[in-house]
Design a protein around this motif. Structure first.
Motif, PDB file in Angstrom:
ATOM      1  N   GLY A  86     -18.266  -7.648  -0.185  1.00 16.56           N
ATOM      2  CA  GLY A  86     -18.567  -8.958   0.382  1.00 16.56           C
ATOM      3  C   GLY A  86     -17.544 -10.024   0.047  1.00 16.56           C
ATOM      4  N   VAL A  87     -17.520 -11.039   0.901  1.00 16.21           N
ATOM      5  CA  VAL A  87     -16.700 -12.226   0.701  1.00 16.21           C
ATOM      6  C   VAL A  87     -17.644 -13.383   0.393  1.00 16.21           C
ATOM      7  CG1 VAL A  87     -15.094 -13.817   1.791  1.00 16.21           C
ATOM      8  CG2 VAL A  87     -14.964 -11.376   2.317  1.00 16.21           C
ATOM      9  N   PRO A  88     -17.482 -14.078  -0.731  1.00 20.18           N
ATOM     10  CA  PRO A  88     -18.408 -15.157  -1.080  1.00 20.18           C
ATOM     11  C   PRO A  88     -18.297 -16.331  -0.116  1.00 20.18           C
ATOM     12  CG  PRO A  88     -16.569 -15.087  -2.622  1.00 20.18           C
ATOM     13  CD  PRO A  88     -16.461 -13.858  -1.782  1.00 20.18           C
ATOM     14  N   LEU A  89     -19.438 -16.941   0.189  1.00 15.89           N
ATOM     15  CA  LEU A  89     -19.506 -18.104   1.066  1.00 15.89           C
ATOM     16  C   LEU A  89     -20.223 -19.231   0.351  1.00 15.89           C
ATOM     17  CD1 LEU A  89     -20.688 -16.360   4.379  1.00 15.89           C
ATOM     18  CD2 LEU A  89     -18.337 -16.866   3.693  1.00 15.89           C
ATOM     19  N   SER A  90     -19.876 -20.466   0.664  1.00 13.64           N
ATOM     20  CA  SER A  90     -20.559 -21.612   0.076  1.00 13.64           C
ATOM     21  C   SER A  90     -20.359 -22.828   0.973  1.00 13.64           C
ATOM     22  CB  SER A  90     -20.023 -21.914  -1.334  1.00 13.64           C
ATOM     23  OG  SER A  90     -18.650 -22.270  -1.286  1.00 13.64           O
ATOM     24  N   GLY A  91     -21.138 -23.886   0.706  1.00 17.15           N
ATOM     25  CA  GLY A  91     -20.994 -25.125   1.441  1.00 17.15           C
ATOM     26  C   GLY A  91     -21.673 -25.150   2.794  1.00 17.15           C
ATOM     27  N   TYR A  92     -22.709 -24.348   2.982  1.00 16.06           N
ATOM     28  CA  TYR A  92     -23.391 -24.284   4.271  1.00 16.06           C
ATOM     29  C   TYR A  92     -24.660 -25.138   4.265  1.00 16.06           C
ATOM     30  CZ  TYR A  92     -20.363 -20.605   6.033  1.00 16.06           C
ATOM     31  OH  TYR A  92     -19.274 -19.901   6.493  1.00 16.06           O
ATOM     32  N   GLU A  93     -25.071 -25.539   5.470  1.00 16.19           N
ATOM     33  CA  GLU A  93     -26.334 -26.242   5.667  1.00 16.19           C
ATOM     34  C   GLU A  93     -27.161 -25.523   6.727  1.00 16.19           C
ATOM     35  OE1 GLU A  93     -25.109 -30.858   4.586  1.00 16.19           O
ATOM     36  OE2 GLU A  93     -25.777 -30.349   6.622  1.00 16.19           O
ATOM     37  N   LEU A  94     -28.460 -25.504   6.512  1.00 18.24           N
ATOM     38  CA  LEU A  94     -29.393 -24.906   7.471  1.00 18.24           C
ATOM     39  C   LEU A  94     -30.305 -26.006   7.993  1.00 18.24           C
ATOM     40  CD1 LEU A  94     -31.409 -21.623   7.147  1.00 18.24           C
ATOM     41  CD2 LEU A  94     -32.611 -23.753   7.636  1.00 18.24           C
ATOM     42  N   THR A  95     -30.370 -26.141   9.309  1.00 15.33           N
ATOM     43  CA  THR A  95     -31.236 -27.135   9.935  1.00 15.33           C
ATOM     44  C   THR A  95     -32.248 -26.433  10.831  1.00 15.33           C
ATOM     45  OG1 THR A  95     -29.500 -28.832   9.872  1.00 15.33           O
ATOM     46  CG2 THR A  95     -31.325 -29.175  11.405  1.00 15.33           C
ATOM     47  N   TRP A  96     -33.524 -26.701  10.560  1.00 15.19           N
ATOM     48  CA  TRP A  96     -34.606 -26.052  11.308  1.00 15.19           C
ATOM     49  C   TRP A  96     -35.833 -26.951  11.236  1.00 15.19           C
ATOM     50  CZ3 TRP A  96     -38.644 -22.187   9.486  1.00 15.19           C
ATOM     51  CH2 TRP A  96     -39.281 -21.560  10.572  1.00 15.19           C
ATOM     52  N   GLY A  97     -36.513 -27.117  12.334  1.00 15.53           N
ATOM     53  CA  GLY A  97     -37.681 -27.997  12.371  1.00 15.53           C
ATOM     54  C   GLY A  97     -39.017 -27.292  12.339  1.00 15.53           C
ATOM     55  N   ILE A  98     -39.026 -25.991  12.043  1.00 17.42           N
ATOM     56  CA  ILE A  98     -40.216 -25.133  12.095  1.00 17.42           C
ATOM     57  C   ILE A  98     -40.701 -25.065  13.547  1.00 17.42           C
ATOM     58  CG2 ILE A  98     -42.544 -24.646  11.233  1.00 17.42           C
ATOM     59  CD1 ILE A  98     -41.821 -26.274   8.726  1.00 17.42           C
ATOM     60  N   LYS A  99     -41.458 -26.077  13.971  1.00 16.22           N
ATOM     61  CA  LYS A  99     -41.934 -26.156  15.354  1.00 16.22           C
ATOM     62  C   LYS A  99     -42.298 -27.613  15.629  1.00 16.22           C
ATOM     63  CE  LYS A  99     -45.198 -23.959  18.584  1.00 16.22           C
ATOM     64  NZ  LYS A  99     -44.145 -23.527  19.532  1.00 16.22           N
ATOM     65  N   GLN A 100     -41.784 -28.154  16.722  1.00 20.23           N
ATOM     66  CA  GLN A 100     -41.986 -29.572  16.985  1.00 20.23           C
ATOM     67  C   GLN A 100     -43.466 -29.939  17.067  1.00 20.23           C
ATOM     68  OE1 GLN A 100     -40.026 -31.019  20.504  1.00 20.23           O
ATOM     69  NE2 GLN A 100     -40.689 -33.135  20.181  1.00 20.23           N
ATOM     70  N   SER A 101     -44.261 -29.110  17.739  1.00 21.31           N
ATOM     71  CA  SER A 101     -45.685 -29.421  17.871  1.00 21.31           C
ATOM     72  C   SER A 101     -46.389 -29.410  16.508  1.00 21.31           C
ATOM     73  CB  SER A 101     -46.362 -28.437  18.821  1.00 21.31           C
ATOM     74  OG  SER A 101     -46.236 -27.107  18.343  1.00 21.31           O
ATOM     75  N   TYR A 102     -45.878 -28.572  15.583  1.00 19.41           N
ATOM     76  CA  TYR A 102     -46.464 -28.552  14.240  1.00 19.41           C
ATOM     77  C   TYR A 102     -46.154 -29.850  13.506  1.00 19.41           C
ATOM     78  CZ  TYR A 102     -47.289 -27.315   9.362  1.00 19.41           C
ATOM     79  OH  TYR A 102     -47.731 -27.310   8.044  1.00 19.41           O
ATOM     80  N   ARG A 103     -44.915 -30.338  13.628  1.00 19.88           N
ATOM     81  CA  ARG A 103     -44.571 -31.598  12.979  1.00 19.88           C
ATOM     82  C   ARG A 103     -45.410 -32.750  13.539  1.00 19.88           C
ATOM     83  NH1 ARG A 103     -39.489 -29.965  14.485  1.00 19.88           N
ATOM     84  NH2 ARG A 103     -39.078 -31.932  15.606  1.00 19.88           N
ATOM     85  N   THR A 104     -45.624 -32.722  14.851  1.00 24.43           N
ATOM     86  CA  THR A 104     -46.448 -33.762  15.475  1.00 24.43           C
ATOM     87  C   THR A 104     -47.887 -33.703  14.967  1.00 24.43           C
ATOM     88  OG1 THR A 104     -45.078 -33.718  17.472  1.00 24.43           O
ATOM     89  CG2 THR A 104     -47.290 -34.674  17.679  1.00 24.43           C
ATOM     90  N   TYR A 105     -48.403 -32.486  14.865  1.00 27.01           N
ATOM     91  CA  TYR A 105     -49.777 -32.315  14.365  1.00 27.01           C
ATOM     92  C   TYR A 105     -49.926 -32.868  12.948  1.00 27.01           C
ATOM     93  CZ  TYR A 105     -53.182 -29.795  11.527  1.00 27.01           C
ATOM     94  OH  TYR A 105     -54.144 -29.476  10.604  1.00 27.01           O
ATOM     95  N   VAL A 106     -48.984 -32.515  12.066  1.00 30.36           N
ATOM     96  CA  VAL A 106     -49.085 -32.954  10.674  1.00 30.36           C
ATOM     97  C   VAL A 106     -48.990 -34.477  10.576  1.00 30.36           C
ATOM     98  CG1 VAL A 106     -47.937 -32.916   8.407  1.00 30.36           C
ATOM     99  CG2 VAL A 106     -48.210 -30.794   9.700  1.00 30.36           C
ATOM    100  N   ALA A 107     -48.010 -35.053  11.266  1.00 24.24           N
ATOM    101  CA  ALA A 107     -47.737 -36.483  11.114  1.00 24.24           C
ATOM    102  C   ALA A 107     -48.758 -37.375  11.823  1.00 24.24           C
ATOM    103  CB  ALA A 107     -46.344 -36.800  11.637  1.00 24.24           C
TER     104      ALA A 107
END
Length: 303
Positions: free
Chosen positions: A39-60
């Motif tokens: 393997g080649v080491p990797l670093s400095g990454y970001e992950l963006t994910w909203g789960i599910k928009q309708s779920y965020r609306t329900y919670v909020a």
């Protein structure tokens, strides 16, 4: 089809896509999900994910609940998606899988509807084609819960996700099992350090982020990795030169010439601008050229 069987099928396609994204021209053995000794080491990454928009609306709204990111994680304005940071892991050059673990967590709570959930140790694995996280719910923590299957793409941005049966249990709705989740992006945010370039060498430019079906032919590596990553040794330029002989050569003999060959453009791009972040160094009279022809000079004996 059972969920686990479906993930294995998806993982095979994901490994192919990831190999293309990193400039690989040979897929090798597929299916492993973590970086190995190759393997080649990797670093400095970001992950963006909203789960599910309708779920965020329900919670909020309906649940009058809150999303509280922590440990470096954040949420976009307007009840938007969540970003987890400082992704570290590796690229397995044998299986062509990218495996990354991210910093930050997310606390989800609703007093009105009586639930409290914490997500931590969020991980993305292109070989397994899934997102996992440690889930704390009801005072109990379960590690590496698969939350979504991922359709891995060449650019690893805006990838389609499908929520799992486990996610349906975590977020409290049976209808979520097999439902489309929010798109997922995994990108490198820390700019790699400049690397020395070979004299007159030809280097390719990184390709723009695109999401069509990948092709293993002449693809540019995406995404890049930091300069601290290990790189395979490569000196693709080859030169052949012969000195004039003190004796008159036979008619038609080759007495001098140069040979120019780039090995393969996608390989040079992989070494210099891709995940390897290496350099191509020429020596002994060898120089980089843009031509793709072999020039030979013939000396004919005069009668």
């Amino acid at each position: 089809m059972p969920a686990r069987s479906r993930r294995r099928t998806t993982a095979l396609a994901a490994a192919v896509a990831t190999a293309t994204a990193l400039g690989a021209t040979a897929l090798g053995t597929l299916g492993a999900s973590t970086a190995s000794a190759a393997g080649v080491p990797l670093s400095g990454y970001e992950l963006t994910w909203g789960i599910k928009q309708s779920y965020r609306t329900y919670v909020a709204t309906y649940a009058a609940g809150t999303f509280t990111p922590g440990g470096g994680a954040s949420q976009a304005a307007g009840n938007g998606p969540f970003t987890f940071v400082d992704g570290r892991g590796g690229y397995d050059s044998t299986t062509h899988a990218v495996s990354l673990a991210f910093e930050g967590g997310l606390h989800i709570e609703s007093t009105a509807h009586g639930f409290e959930i914490t997500l931590s140790d969020v991980r993305f694995d292109s070989g397994a084609a899934e997102i996992t996280a440690d889930v704390t719910k009801g005072g109990t923590t379960t590690q590496d819960v698969p939350l979504a299957d991922v359709t891995v793409t060449r650019a690893m941005t805006d990838m389609a996700t499908t929520l799992t049966e486990e996610a349906a249990g975590v977020f409290g709705s049976a209808s979520y099992a097999g439902a489309a989740g929010d798109p997922l992006s995994v990108v490198q945010k820390r700019s790699p350090s400049p690397t020395p370039s070979a004299t007159e060498s030809e280097t390719g430019s990184p390709s723009p982020s695109v999401t069509p079906s990948p092709s293993a032919t002449e693809t540019k590596p995406e995404p890049p990795s930091p300069s601290t990553t290990a790189s395979p040794s490569a000196t693709p330029s080859t030169s052949v030169s012969t000195s004039p002989s003190t004796e008159a050569p036979a008619e038609g003999d080759i007495v001098g010439g140069t040979l120019t060959w780039g090995v393969k453009q996608s390989f040079r791009t992989y070494v210099v601008d891709g995940v390897a972040q290496g350099g191509i160094t020429v020596s002994g009279g060898v120089a980089g050229h843009r031509q793709r022809r072999v020039h030979l000079r013939r000396r004919h004996r005069h009668l």
